[in-house]
Design a protein around this motif. Structure first.
Motif, PDB file in Angstrom:
ATOM      1  N   MET A 165       5.811 -39.454-155.945  1.00 54.97           N
ATOM      2  CA  MET A 165       4.692 -38.533-155.789  1.00 54.97           C
ATOM      3  C   MET A 165       3.571 -39.183-154.968  1.00 54.97           C
ATOM      4  SD  MET A 165       5.589 -35.710-157.081  1.00 54.97           S
ATOM      5  CE  MET A 165       4.019 -34.861-157.099  1.00 54.97           C
ATOM      6  N   THR A 168       4.715 -39.570-151.137  1.00 55.66           N
ATOM      7  CA  THR A 168       4.747 -38.324-150.368  1.00 55.66           C
ATOM      8  C   THR A 168       3.352 -37.798-150.059  1.00 55.66           C
ATOM      9  OG1 THR A 168       5.071 -37.057-152.416  1.00 55.66           O
ATOM     10  CG2 THR A 168       7.040 -37.640-151.161  1.00 55.66           C
ATOM     11  N   GLN A 169       2.386 -38.168-150.862  1.00 55.05           N
ATOM     12  CA  GLN A 169       1.010 -37.734-150.595  1.00 55.05           C
ATOM     13  C   GLN A 169       0.432 -38.410-149.347  1.00 55.05           C
ATOM     14  OE1 GLN A 169      -1.194 -38.250-154.277  1.00 55.05           O
ATOM     15  NE2 GLN A 169       0.152 -36.800-155.322  1.00 55.05           N
ATOM     16  N   ARG A 189      11.077 -29.666-159.703  1.00 50.70           N
ATOM     17  CA  ARG A 189       9.614 -29.708-159.761  1.00 50.70           C
ATOM     18  C   ARG A 189       8.989 -30.138-158.434  1.00 50.70           C
ATOM     19  NH1 ARG A 189       8.084 -33.510-164.354  1.00 50.70           N
ATOM     20  NH2 ARG A 189      10.031 -32.836-165.288  1.00 50.70           N
ATOM     21  N   PHE A 190       9.745 -30.859-157.627  1.00 49.64           N
ATOM     22  CA  PHE A 190       9.225 -31.319-156.337  1.00 49.64           C
ATOM     23  C   PHE A 190       8.898 -30.156-155.399  1.00 49.64           C
ATOM     24  CE2 PHE A 190      11.703 -35.484-156.999  1.00 49.64           C
ATOM     25  CZ  PHE A 190      10.577 -36.150-157.462  1.00 49.64           C
ATOM     26  N   GLU A 191       9.471 -28.988-155.687  1.00 51.83           N
ATOM     27  CA  GLU A 191       9.205 -27.811-154.840  1.00 51.83           C
ATOM     28  C   GLU A 191       7.711 -27.465-154.805  1.00 51.83           C
ATOM     29  OE1 GLU A 191      11.601 -24.464-155.922  1.00 51.83           O
ATOM     30  OE2 GLU A 191      13.285 -25.146-154.708  1.00 51.83           O
ATOM     31  N   ASP A 192       7.013 -27.793-155.869  1.00 51.35           N
ATOM     32  CA  ASP A 192       5.582 -27.509-155.937  1.00 51.35           C
ATOM     33  C   ASP A 192       4.761 -28.518-155.133  1.00 51.35           C
ATOM     34  OD1 ASP A 192       6.059 -25.362-157.624  1.00 51.35           O
ATOM     35  OD2 ASP A 192       5.902 -26.586-159.437  1.00 51.35           O
ATOM     36  N   TYR A 193       5.393 -29.575-154.653  1.00 55.32           N
ATOM     37  CA  TYR A 193       4.673 -30.630-153.953  1.00 55.32           C
ATOM     38  C   TYR A 193       5.160 -30.787-152.518  1.00 55.32           C
ATOM     39  CZ  TYR A 193       3.157 -31.458-158.701  1.00 55.32           C
ATOM     40  OH  TYR A 193       2.643 -31.286-159.950  1.00 55.32           O
ATOM     41  N   PHE A 194       6.199 -31.584-152.302  1.00 56.95           N
ATOM     42  CA  PHE A 194       6.615 -31.856-150.917  1.00 56.95           C
ATOM     43  C   PHE A 194       7.892 -31.135-150.500  1.00 56.95           C
ATOM     44  CE2 PHE A 194       8.256 -35.159-153.701  1.00 56.95           C
ATOM     45  CZ  PHE A 194       9.594 -35.265-153.326  1.00 56.95           C
ATOM     46  N   GLN A 196       8.536 -27.878-150.339  1.00 56.79           N
ATOM     47  CA  GLN A 196       8.265 -26.455-150.162  1.00 56.79           C
ATOM     48  C   GLN A 196       9.352 -25.790-149.318  1.00 56.79           C
ATOM     49  OE1 GLN A 196       5.949 -28.818-149.307  1.00 56.79           O
ATOM     50  NE2 GLN A 196       3.933 -28.253-150.033  1.00 56.79           N
TER      51      GLN A 196
END
Length: 204
Positions: A165, A168-169, A189-194, A196
């Protein structure tokens, strides 16, 4: 045929190794990965996931050296997997075509940092090491084109998950490809972050 549409250097290597017929997973995944989308790739063991990762990464980088900053990043569970994957890249790429570097966690971080600064096209490391390099300003992520996670199941470990996390930010624009045997809620859960608009390529 997925292999026929890969870079000429890759096709030449595959022919020399007598690898001519893609696995069902490779037939399904390679064209989607080449499209540039974020992708979850799920398939059982020995489906050809690692070879797919290597081939599509080499193809993305056009089998050539460019600049000094890594253009591909591969996260793995541990140093042993990093070194094994390094060998796969060397086997499937022409000598000196691209610079592949595997971080060994047993080495001092300053040594890793200095060797990466000399110029790397593909960097293979654990999330913990990449995170540490970023904190020490020992890794430039501005040139990244593709970010792979091999056998992503290891991210159930909270420390590794948190490190991914954080990593990737620091990345602005990049293609993400995650390989695992099965999809699980933690990876989803990664779909909500990197991840998409991620596509899913699945072979059972």
């Amino acid at each position: 045929m997925p292999f026929k549409k890969l870079h000429a250097d890759i096709k030449e290597i595959l022919e020399s190794l007598e690898i001519t017929i893609p696995t069902p997973f490779q037939s399904k995944s390679i064209p989607v990965i080449k499209s540039g989308a974020n992708i979850y790739c799920t398939a059982p063991k020995d489906s050809g996931k690692t070879t797919t990762l290597v081939l599509t990464t080499l193809h993305k980088l056009k089998c050539q050296q460019v600049g000094v900053a890594p253009r591909a990043l591969v996260l793995v569970e541990n140093s042993e997997k990093a070194l094994a994957l390094h060998d796969e890249f060397i086997k499937l790429s022409k000598y000196d075509a691209v610079r592949v570097y595997a971080c060994d966690d047993r080495e001092h971080i300053d040594l890793l940092k200095s060797e990466i600064f000399e110029g790397v096209d593909i960097l293979i490391a654990t999330p913990k090491t990449v995170n540490k390099l970023l904190l020490l300003e020992g890794l430039n992520t501005t040139q990244l084109k593709i970010f792979n996670i091999d056998d992503a199941e290891f991210l159930v470990d909270k420390t590794a998950y948190a490190a991914v996390m954080a990593i990737t930010q620091s990345i602005h624009k990049c293609q993400y490809v995650l390989y695992s045997e099965k999809m699980n809620p933690m990876l989803k859960r990664f779909e909500d972050y990197f991840m998409q608009f991620a596509k899913v390529v699945s072979v059972k």
